[in-house]
Write a protein that holds these residues in place. Structure first.
Motif, PDB file in Angstrom:
ATOM      1  N   ASN A  28       0.756  -1.083  -0.304  1.00 57.02           N
ATOM      2  CA  ASN A  28       0.110   0.010  -0.090  1.00 57.02           C
ATOM      3  C   ASN A  28       0.697   1.148  -0.048  1.00 57.02           C
ATOM      4  OD1 ASN A  28      -2.400  -1.703  -0.030  1.00 57.02           O
ATOM      5  ND2 ASN A  28      -2.759  -1.109   2.263  1.00 57.02           N
ATOM      6  N   GLY A  29       1.886   1.351   0.980  1.00 58.11           N
ATOM      7  CA  GLY A  29       2.887   2.437   0.790  1.00 58.11           C
ATOM      8  C   GLY A  29       3.519   2.808  -0.377  1.00 58.11           C
ATOM      9  N   SER A  30       3.953   1.725  -1.149  1.00 53.14           N
ATOM     10  CA  SER A  30       4.839   1.935  -2.412  1.00 53.14           C
ATOM     11  C   SER A  30       3.856   2.442  -3.503  1.00 53.14           C
ATOM     12  CB  SER A  30       5.420   0.789  -2.633  1.00 53.14           C
ATOM     13  OG  SER A  30       4.867  -0.409  -2.789  1.00 53.14           O
ATOM     14  N   ARG A  31       2.631   1.551  -3.388  1.00 52.30           N
ATOM     15  CA  ARG A  31       1.359   2.168  -4.397  1.00 52.30           C
ATOM     16  C   ARG A  31       1.220   3.445  -4.137  1.00 52.30           C
ATOM     17  NH1 ARG A  31      -0.346  -3.347  -3.985  1.00 52.30           N
ATOM     18  NH2 ARG A  31      -1.557  -2.776  -2.395  1.00 52.30           N
TER      19      ARG A  31
ATOM     20  N   LEU B  65      -3.588  16.801  -7.011  1.00 54.66           N
ATOM     21  CA  LEU B  65      -3.839  15.530  -6.531  1.00 54.66           C
ATOM     22  C   LEU B  65      -5.415  15.046  -6.740  1.00 54.66           C
ATOM     23  CD1 LEU B  65      -2.398  13.193  -4.801  1.00 54.66           C
ATOM     24  CD2 LEU B  65      -3.069  14.322  -2.650  1.00 54.66           C
ATOM     25  N   ASN B  66      -5.718  13.951  -7.359  1.00 51.38           N
ATOM     26  CA  ASN B  66      -6.803  13.275  -7.498  1.00 51.38           C
ATOM     27  C   ASN B  66      -7.235  12.361  -6.438  1.00 51.38           C
ATOM     28  OD1 ASN B  66      -9.397  12.003  -7.988  1.00 51.38           O
ATOM     29  ND2 ASN B  66      -8.832  12.054 -10.299  1.00 51.38           N
ATOM     30  N   GLU B  67      -7.929  12.708  -5.189  1.00 55.18           N
ATOM     31  CA  GLU B  67      -7.817  11.763  -4.181  1.00 55.18           C
ATOM     32  C   GLU B  67      -8.514  10.534  -4.419  1.00 55.18           C
ATOM     33  OE1 GLU B  67      -8.464  15.024  -3.583  1.00 55.18           O
ATOM     34  OE2 GLU B  67      -7.264  15.750  -1.738  1.00 55.18           O
ATOM     35  N   MET B  68      -9.656  10.399  -5.151  1.00 57.58           N
ATOM     36  CA  MET B  68     -10.356   9.362  -5.535  1.00 57.58           C
ATOM     37  C   MET B  68      -9.419   8.416  -6.175  1.00 57.58           C
ATOM     38  SD  MET B  68     -13.426   9.438  -4.406  1.00 57.58           S
ATOM     39  CE  MET B  68     -14.630   8.855  -5.237  1.00 57.58           C
ATOM     40  N   ARG B  69      -8.512   9.120  -7.143  1.00 57.88           N
ATOM     41  CA  ARG B  69      -7.768   8.076  -8.198  1.00 57.88           C
ATOM     42  C   ARG B  69      -6.699   7.618  -7.045  1.00 57.88           C
ATOM     43  NH1 ARG B  69      -3.536  10.607 -12.421  1.00 57.88           N
ATOM     44  NH2 ARG B  69      -2.601   8.639 -13.085  1.00 57.88           N
ATOM     45  N   LEU B  70      -6.123   8.534  -6.243  1.00 60.55           N
ATOM     46  CA  LEU B  70      -4.600   8.017  -5.274  1.00 60.55           C
ATOM     47  C   LEU B  70      -5.529   6.924  -4.349  1.00 60.55           C
ATOM     48  CD1 LEU B  70      -2.016   8.407  -4.682  1.00 60.55           C
ATOM     49  CD2 LEU B  70      -2.918  10.044  -2.826  1.00 60.55           C
ATOM     50  N   VAL B  71      -6.615   7.019  -4.111  1.00 58.43           N
ATOM     51  CA  VAL B  71      -7.146   5.778  -2.988  1.00 58.43           C
ATOM     52  C   VAL B  71      -7.356   4.542  -4.061  1.00 58.43           C
ATOM     53  CG1 VAL B  71      -9.106   5.013  -1.722  1.00 58.43           C
ATOM     54  CG2 VAL B  71      -8.442   7.451  -1.424  1.00 58.43           C
ATOM     55  N   ARG B  72      -7.909   4.494  -5.034  1.00 59.34           N
ATOM     56  CA  ARG B  72      -7.886   3.442  -6.044  1.00 59.34           C
ATOM     57  C   ARG B  72      -6.458   2.935  -6.245  1.00 59.34           C
ATOM     58  NH1 ARG B  72     -10.615   5.509  -9.739  1.00 59.34           N
ATOM     59  NH2 ARG B  72      -9.185   5.881 -11.156  1.00 59.34           N
ATOM     60  N   GLN B  73      -5.603   3.729  -6.487  1.00 56.59           N
ATOM     61  CA  GLN B  73      -4.155   3.145  -6.775  1.00 56.59           C
ATOM     62  C   GLN B  73      -3.389   2.725  -5.716  1.00 56.59           C
ATOM     63  OE1 GLN B  73      -2.975   7.168  -8.441  1.00 56.59           O
ATOM     64  NE2 GLN B  73      -2.223   6.161 -10.314  1.00 56.59           N
ATOM     65  N   THR B  74      -3.761   3.101  -4.611  1.00 59.72           N
ATOM     66  CA  THR B  74      -3.260   2.624  -3.347  1.00 59.72           C
ATOM     67  C   THR B  74      -3.767   1.352  -2.987  1.00 59.72           C
ATOM     68  OG1 THR B  74      -2.636   4.732  -2.615  1.00 59.72           O
ATOM     69  CG2 THR B  74      -2.669   3.277  -0.846  1.00 59.72           C
ATOM     70  N   TYR B  75      -5.139   1.215  -2.800  1.00 59.44           N
ATOM     71  CA  TYR B  75      -5.803   0.125  -2.195  1.00 59.44           C
ATOM     72  C   TYR B  75      -6.394  -0.883  -3.219  1.00 59.44           C
ATOM     73  CZ  TYR B  75      -5.399   2.539   2.151  1.00 59.44           C
ATOM     74  OH  TYR B  75      -4.983   3.248   3.153  1.00 59.44           O
TER      75      TYR B  75
END
Ligand code: FES
Length: 322
Positions: free
Chosen positions: A246-249, A264-274
């Protein structure tokens, strides 16, 4: 001529788990020259006022690392922290044991967890069993290779970084700054055969719990700069294994977001992370954020001049395919 003195007020943490229900602070006031080290003041308190005060020290020269403690809320070596600037800045000197380690008595902590984390990173050279070094022969390294880890041998294992680290406080499984700086030292050593294995094994153990707050670097009395070495390890771990945690993603996604649109697109970032499925676990948190900051639901747009920003990324990493 006698050196001028200043009245120095010490509020010292006192706790003996064998007899005290809870810790207390005891005040001592002494007249001392401003350049007096806190350690010397504590030893004078012990010799002249209170022989029960318990602390650890050895060299009194910032070499052995055993006198690390909290001085006015900062992890410091008591033998190289002078009372004058502390009194000027804070009006008193609050002395406490190091954090993130159990108190044995007064200013002495149990360092078992700190040393356990250190041993887990296997801080020694691991050679290729198929090509052992010829016995008795020196191995040569280029000056450039040595330069890569010139800071880490300065470490005196005082644990000031471990005490200052909020990631250790949050998760006792986090190796801590000193252990990771030592790991870095062997990862960049060209003689070490286990580089890849070390990088793969450290990731699930919490490399990515480091928040990059730099408190370890601020606390380090020898300028080892552990936070920079942890940053280097993260980059090397991604290069070896890709973004698998999760951290590296999150780190890679953050970079991609800014590179694409400058925002920053928060929605996209959450999807990329999780991942898409993993987002479900973040729904509650997401709704709370949207209630506080509804603008994050707006259609993402690129900032003006994003192409200039992309040129910076390109200059920083010309190898990366676009
Ligand atoms: S007593 Fe050795 S580092 Fe302070």
């Amino acid at each position: 001529m006698a050196e001028p003195t200043v009245p120095a007020i010490f509020d010292v943490y006192r706790y003996d788990p064998a007899i005290d229900r809870e810790p207390r602070y005891q005040r001592y006031t002494l007249d001392l020259a401003p350049h007096t080290p806190v350690l010397s003041a504590l030893l004078r308190i012990r010799a002249e006022i209170d022989p029960s005060l318990t602390l650890r020290y050895s060299c009194r020269s910032a070499i052995c690392g055993s006198c690390a403690m909290q001085i006015n809320s900062k992890s410091r070596l008591a033998c190289e922290t002078h009372i004058g600037p502390e009194m000027e800045r804070h009006g008193r000197i609050v002395v406490e044991p190091m954090r993130n380690q159990a108190v044995l008595r007064d200013l002495v902590v149990d360092q078992a967890s700190f040393w356990r984390q250190y041993s887990l990173v296997e801080p020694h050279l691991k050679l290729d069993p198929a090509h052992p070094m010829p016995e008795g022969e020196p191995t040569s390294m280029t000056p450039e290779e040595v330069e890569r880890f010139k800071e880490t041998p300065r470490c005196i294992a005082c644990a000031a970084c471990y005490s200052a680290c909020p990631a250790v406080e949050a998760d006792a499984g986090f190796p801590g700054p000193m252990a990771l700086a030592k790991l870095y030292r062997f990862v960049v050593d060209p003689r070490d055969h286990a580089r890849q294995d070390r990088l793969v094994r450290i990731q699930p153990n919490g490399l990515w719990l480091c928040l990059r707050c730099h408190l370890c670097t601020e606390a380090c009395p020898k300028d080892v700069r552990p936070s920079e070495r942890i940053r280097d390890l993260k980059e090397m771990a991604i290069a070896v294994q890709g973004a698998t945690e999760n951290g590296s993603r999150h780190a890679v996604g953050f970079k991609d977001n800014i590179e694409d649109r400058g925002l920053l697109n928060e929605m996209r970032l959450v999807r990329q992370t999780y991942g898409t499925l993993g987002m479900l676990g973040q729904v509650g948190q997401g709704l709370r954020i949207v209630r506080k900051k509804p603008e994050i639901m707006r259609r993402p747009h690129a900032i003006e001049g994003v192409d200039e920003l992309q040129k910076i990324y390109e200059a920083l990493d010309p190898e990366e395919p676009k």
